[in-house]
Design an enzyme around this catalytic site. Structure first.
Site, PDB file in Angstrom:
ATOM      1  N   ASP A  34       0.917  -1.314  -0.150  1.00 28.77           N
ATOM      2  CA  ASP A  34      -0.108  -0.125   0.044  1.00 28.77           C
ATOM      3  C   ASP A  34       0.656   1.367  -0.193  1.00 28.77           C
ATOM      4  OD1 ASP A  34      -2.321   1.382   0.033  1.00 28.77           O
ATOM      5  OD2 ASP A  34      -2.756   0.819   2.024  1.00 28.77           O
ATOM      6  N   ASN A  82     -10.524  -2.766  -6.356  1.00 27.70           N
ATOM      7  CA  ASN A  82      -9.683  -1.804  -7.185  1.00 27.70           C
ATOM      8  C   ASN A  82     -10.441  -1.619  -8.687  1.00 27.70           C
ATOM      9  OD1 ASN A  82      -6.449  -2.936  -6.106  1.00 27.70           O
ATOM     10  ND2 ASN A  82      -7.760  -1.628  -5.223  1.00 27.70           N
TER      11      ASN A  82
END
Ligand code: V07
Length: 254
Positions: A34, A82
């Protein structure tokens, strides 16, 4: 001190490695990579530049893990959530496996790495599927570390799919209701054949699982860092493994 700074740039030296190898190194490390977008934003660059940089970091981490004796690394490359990102960003991400194939794969071959995929690959654009299959195919003869990309992966849907497949097999008489056990459920998950992660690393300060390997992480140690993924170095990996080993010393074997 200066020596340490130099090491930081280059990876791990032999003394670092030796001290880690005295204790159990996690067999399987899962990583939520991340902070790529934030890394780019901090530099006034578009988010996709962060993703590109994030991909180039993978090699050094794979290499360091492999040298330390890590058997499997699962990297969360693209989650089913996503898809909600801006179209241009998704398009860019879908091109990364191709880029990986041309830029990173030759080095992975040198390191004897086996590429595997966990996730719904058939829902990705054809060119992405082609690149992914080539990466898997070209490394299938290697014998070193397994680099498992979680790609279009979501854990709840993985578990749900396992339920459906089990129902079908019960109806078809392949298994009996009584056969349904933890071990059998594991066999129906996409990760079947892989050990469960010993250690989960999440970069960039968030402390959430974000639908990642919910079943498989039941007994894993978690290690969080504020470091953004493009800034993650072998030295950070070593820090995570040391923290894991310390916890093993404290709680292990009782
Ligand atoms: C992606 C780069 C790493 C940072 C986090 C998100 C972006 C490697 C792959 C990949 C996947 C399958 C494969 C070969 C390479 C990848 C996506 C995004 C979608 F066979 N990195 N990476 N795929 N990022």
């Amino acid at each position: 001190m200066l020596n340490k700074l130099i090491k930081k740039r280059k990876g791990l030296d032999e003394a670092d490695e030796a001290s880690l190898l005295e204790e159990k190194v996690p067999d399987h490390i899962a990583i939520i990579m991340d902070g790529n977008g934030r890394w780019a934003k901090q530099r006034g660059m578009p988010r996709v530049a962060g993703h590109r940089e994030g991909m180039s970091v993978i090699r050094s981490i794979v290499q360091a893990g492999s040298r330390l004796g890590v058997k499997t690394m699962t990297l969360y490359a693209f989650s089913t959530e996503n898809w909600k990102r801006p179209r241009t960003e998704v398009d860019f991400l879908m091109r990364l496996p191709e880029r990986f194939l041309s830029v990173e794969l030759p080095k992975m071959m040198e390191d004897n790495v086996i590429v595997r995929i966990t996730g719904d690959v058939h829902k990705l654009p054809q060119y992405t599927q082609d690149a992914v299959h080539r990466a898997v195919h070209e490394t299938s003869g290697n014998t070193g570390m397994i680099l498992n990309f979680a790609l279009n992966y979501g854990s709840r849907s993985e578990i749900l799919d396992a339920f459906h497949a089990m129902y079908e097999d019960v109806e078809a008489g392949v298994i009996a209701k009584e056969d349904v056990s933890e071990a059998l459920v594991s066999d129906y998950l996409m990760t079947n054949g892989l050990r469960e992660p010993d250690l989960l690393i999440r970069t960039s300060g968030e402390k959430r699982l974000s639908n990642f390997m919910l079943w498989q992480l039941a007994y894993s140690e978690f290690w969080f860092t504020d470091v953004l993924w493009p800034d993650f170095t072998p030295e950070h990996l070593k820090e995570a493994i040391e923290a894991y080993q310390q916890r093993q010393r404290r709680y292990g074997g009782v």
